[in-house]
Design a protein around this motif. Structure first.
Motif, PDB file in Angstrom:
ATOM      1  N   GLY A  60       0.804  -1.225   0.000  1.00 41.74           N
ATOM      2  CA  GLY A  60       0.000   0.000   0.000  1.00 41.74           C
ATOM      3  C   GLY A  60       0.831   1.265   0.000  1.00 41.74           C
ATOM      4  O   GLY A  60       1.769   1.439  -0.805  1.00 41.74           O
ATOM      5  N   SER A  99       3.388   0.056  10.621  1.00 42.70           N
ATOM      6  CA  SER A  99       3.045  -0.710  11.830  1.00 42.70           C
ATOM      7  C   SER A  99       4.137  -1.704  12.193  1.00 42.70           C
ATOM      8  O   SER A  99       4.303  -2.053  13.357  1.00 42.70           O
ATOM      9  CB  SER A  99       1.756  -1.485  11.590  1.00 42.70           C
ATOM     10  N   THR A 109       2.636  -5.898   9.306  1.00 39.42           N
ATOM     11  CA  THR A 109       1.897  -6.349   8.126  1.00 39.42           C
ATOM     12  C   THR A 109       2.338  -7.761   7.737  1.00 39.42           C
ATOM     13  O   THR A 109       3.528  -8.007   7.470  1.00 39.42           O
ATOM     14  CB  THR A 109       2.117  -5.348   6.978  1.00 39.42           C
ATOM     15  N   ALA A 131      -6.027   5.787   7.087  1.00 42.93           N
ATOM     16  CA  ALA A 131      -5.294   6.251   5.904  1.00 42.93           C
ATOM     17  C   ALA A 131      -3.963   6.857   6.348  1.00 42.93           C
ATOM     18  O   ALA A 131      -3.910   7.800   7.132  1.00 42.93           O
ATOM     19  CB  ALA A 131      -6.124   7.279   5.156  1.00 42.93           C
ATOM     20  N   SER A 132      -2.909   6.318   5.810  1.00 49.85           N
ATOM     21  CA  SER A 132      -1.568   6.728   6.234  1.00 49.85           C
ATOM     22  C   SER A 132      -1.170   8.056   5.578  1.00 49.85           C
ATOM     23  O   SER A 132      -1.348   8.241   4.377  1.00 49.85           O
ATOM     24  CB  SER A 132      -0.598   5.630   5.818  1.00 49.85           C
ATOM     25  N   GLN A 185       8.595   8.086   5.769  1.00 46.34           N
ATOM     26  CA  GLN A 185       9.307   6.957   5.137  1.00 46.34           C
ATOM     27  C   GLN A 185      10.149   7.466   3.964  1.00 46.34           C
ATOM     28  O   GLN A 185      11.298   7.057   3.784  1.00 46.34           O
ATOM     29  CB  GLN A 185       8.285   5.914   4.633  1.00 46.34           C
ATOM     30  N   LEU A 198      -4.784   6.430  -4.210  1.00 45.50           N
ATOM     31  CA  LEU A 198      -5.109   5.481  -3.134  1.00 45.50           C
ATOM     32  C   LEU A 198      -5.817   6.200  -1.983  1.00 45.50           C
ATOM     33  O   LEU A 198      -6.832   5.723  -1.461  1.00 45.50           O
ATOM     34  CB  LEU A 198      -3.831   4.793  -2.623  1.00 45.50           C
ATOM     35  N   LYS A 199      -5.295   7.382  -1.599  1.00 41.36           N
ATOM     36  CA  LYS A 199      -5.919   8.121  -0.495  1.00 41.36           C
ATOM     37  C   LYS A 199      -7.368   8.417  -0.815  1.00 41.36           C
ATOM     38  O   LYS A 199      -8.250   8.252   0.012  1.00 41.36           O
ATOM     39  CB  LYS A 199      -5.211   9.467  -0.226  1.00 41.36           C
ATOM     40  N   VAL A 249      -2.686  -4.682   8.844  1.00 41.65           N
ATOM     41  CA  VAL A 249      -3.206  -5.841   8.124  1.00 41.65           C
ATOM     42  C   VAL A 249      -2.368  -7.067   8.488  1.00 41.65           C
ATOM     43  O   VAL A 249      -1.403  -7.407   7.812  1.00 41.65           O
ATOM     44  CB  VAL A 249      -3.230  -5.582   6.604  1.00 41.65           C
TER      45      VAL A 249
END
Ligand code: F6R
Length: 612
Positions: A307, A355, A358, A405-406, A413, A490-491, A609
């Motif tokens: 993702g 996280s 995953t 939503a990241s 990152q 994606l967002k 996830v």
């Protein structure tokens, strides 16, 4: 997915369990439940729907118990319903279990238990666990701690992933926990102990944590915790002090966590840069232990993630290739793990995961290690599973990210990957130092420039108001702008449920342009001076077919055919994604708000996830 909480101590368990569940709802929110031991019986309350729903049960006020376990669910086996909600009890009501993960062999275990006369009340995989515990507790002769041994024998039969908490009315002074491939932490204090799927859920009670390893059992009493390995031999474990403060895991006056986290980006970037990058000095990653000799050997880098973290990797790839000249590929973890990648000791595999839990990313990491590659984890969570598995680990310092939503994790990152690429380049002497120094200057300017981008919020909100009823949107860019367009798309789909796609701008005419018709919204990202003219031409092609356009740019665009232009500060193209994504995060956020949706907890999604 799914969040679990536990409490044992000198206070009433229920309010602590409910508070913990509320902060874990990002992991799943289709049903919730708690179990406590009161008057020598296990009392459970559970229902489908959110924790707030459970909280309304008047019976909860009568619970005075000091021990309990709780769960918020993201359905895997069985629909969201009261019956399928956790905690699950064994047939004799002696044991209650909450579980995060998936038991892959539950059908086989169910058949075994059914043959022994056990009945099942739910469609879940979890319900086999309390019944297995009961079966072994009553049918096998154990020496020593019967409860712990029954839990151990039962969990050894499980295939899949699990973080499990078990209470028993026969042993009301303890909670037994065990994990494999699903997260679990224990917060500790003198006369109370807390259990949760993640640190923020219990951070307001303690900053001292034990981080449980795979196949490790903890027996949690009110005033101490015992740890055992899979042979039940006892060992001690160090307490880890966590620096995050509890208010950083709260909304601080923002309407939603996502908006707060978007606004936290200048600080998250500042913290992530930390002492790793200083002007006039080489970047510093010496603490992670990658030697110059090893760096010189690397002939291939893979960046593997899922993702949004994978999208950060796409930007990292451009930086690594440009600065180190080492061929770098980005892979989706769930694909990488099954495609038999060619790896050896000269391959460095970088795994990115906010996280750190995953499932696909962890599995891809384990595979890479088994094939002889060196592994480097980038995570936002200290002590998370990927950091414990990897040969080398580094952290983003974005602070807790709660919204599903990241946002701030993504930009952190990218900045960390780029500083790492500079560090590699300095050691390999693969890029001219003046180029690296200019880039460093630009990185250090990022927090201020991010503040400038955030002043565009009202303009973006205006655009969101114009387009929130649309059904399709397209994002275009080239190079790192294409990477950003993937993340922007994606967002949008995650939190607004609008169908959207991203395309490399040059690819449009090879098919997707057929989708462009009068009134459709196209968002162009134009920050690369070398490619801007080409992307403008592609966007002109959609304008002439009636598209409505929003342009995010740091270039001086004279063309006024575009409907909306958001200007962002100029910077090196390698790091421009850190600025250009922010308007797209805000766009997704405000569209979701205008549609009246739950921004922080979008449907069908969970923050972490931990299943395949
Ligand atoms: C999207 C999002 C997800 C995560 C992905 C990986 O906003 O948050 O796409 O990026 O599930 O999660 P981590 O980084 O925790 O491995």
């Amino acid at each position: 997915m799914c969040g679990i909480v536990g409490y044992i101590g000198d206070k009433k368990a229920t309010p602590i369990l409910i508070n913990g569940l509320l902060s874990l709802e990002y992991r799943g929110y289709d049903s919730a439940g708690i179990a406590v031991i009161q008057n020598n019986e296990i009392c459970t309350f559970k229902d489908k729907g959110r924790v707030a729903n459970l909280q309304k049960a008047p019976e909860l006020n009568n619970l005075t118990s000091n021990i309990g376990i709780a769960h918020t669910r993201w359905a895997t086996h069985g629909k969201p319903s009261k019956e399928n909600s956790h905690p699950h009890l064994d047939n004799s009501n002696n044991f209650a279990v909450v579980h995060n993960g998936i038991i892959e062999n539950y059908n086989e275990l169910k058949e075994f238990l059914s043959s022994k006369g056990y009945k099942f009340l739910s469609e879940t995989d979890t319900e086999v666990i309390p019944n297995l515990i009961h079966y072994y507790y009553t049918n096998e002769i154990f020496e020593g701690d019967k409860f712990l041994q029954a839990v151990k024998v039962a969990t050894n039969k499980l295939k899949g992933s699990y973080a499990i908490e078990v209470i028993s009315k026969l042993h009301p002074d303890r909670i037994i926990v065990v994990r494999k491939d699903s997260p679990l932490v224990i917060g500790t204090k003198a006369t109370e102990n807390f259990i949760a799927s993640d640190i923020p859920a219990i951070l307001s009670y303690t900053k001292d944590f034990y981080l449980l390893d795979d196949y490790e059992y903890a027996v949690v009493y009110k005033d101490h915790v015992q740890f055992f390995d899979n042979t039940l031999s006892e060992h001690s474990k160090p307490v880890k002090n966590i620096e995050w403060d509890a208010t950083s895991a709260e909304k601080n006056g923002y309407e939603d966590y996502m908006l707060k986290e978007i606004y936290e980006q200048p600080n998250a970037i500042l913290e992530t840069i930390g002492t790793r990058l200083k002007l006039g000095e080489n970047c510093c990653f010496d603490d992670i232990g990658i030697t110059k000799e090893y760096l010189q050997k690397i002939n291939k880098i893979y960046i593997v993630a899922c993702g949004t973290a994978m999208h950060a990797g796409l930007v990292g790839k451009v930086a690594l290739e440009k600065l180190t000249h080492i061929p770098t590929e980005v892979d989706i973890a769930s694909e990488f793990r099954y495609r038999d990648p060619i790896l050896n000791e000269k391959t460095l595999c970088i795994f990115i995961s906010q996280s750190g839990e995953t499932a696909d990313t962890i599995a891809a990491l384990k595979l890479s290690k088994s094939k002889g590659a060196k592994t480097l984890a980038i995570s936002n969570v200290v002590g998370s599973s990927i950091t414990r598995e990897a040969d080398y680990s580094i952290y983003t310092h974005a602070g807790p990210e709660i919204a599903v939503a990241s946002t701030k994790a993504y930009t952190s990152q990218i900045v960390l990957l780029i500083i790492l690429a500079i560090y590699f380049a300095e050691n390999l002497q693969s890029t001219n130092s003046s180029v690296l120094n200019n880039l460093k200057n630009d990185i250090l300017d990022l927090p201020t420039k991010l503040e400038t981008v955030l002043t565009e919020t009202e303009n973006i909100k205006d655009f969101a108001k114009k387009v929130y009823n649309e059904t399709d949107m397209y994002f275009l860019g080239r190079g790192t702008d294409y990477a950003v367009s993937m993340e922007g798309s994606l967002k949008l789909k995650e939190i607004s449920y609008i169908h959207s796609e991203s395309y490399a701008a040059g690819e449009l005419k090879h098919g997707p342009i057929a989708l462009i018709e009068n009134g459709v919204t196209v968002i162009g990202i134009l920050t690369n001076p070398d490619l801007v003219e080409k992307t403008i031409s592609n966007i002109q092609e959609v304008v002439s077919r009636g598209a409505k356009t929003l342009i995010i740019t740091n270039q001086n665009i004279t063309n006024n055919n575009f409907d909306f232009v958001i200007d962002i500060p100029e910077t090196n193209n390698l790091i421009s994604p850190i600025l250009s994504i922010v308007p797209l995060q805000l766009l997704a956020y405000y569209i979701s708000k205008y549609k009246g949706l739950d921004v922080d907890k979008p449907r069908n999604l969970a923050k972490s996830v931990t299943v395949e």
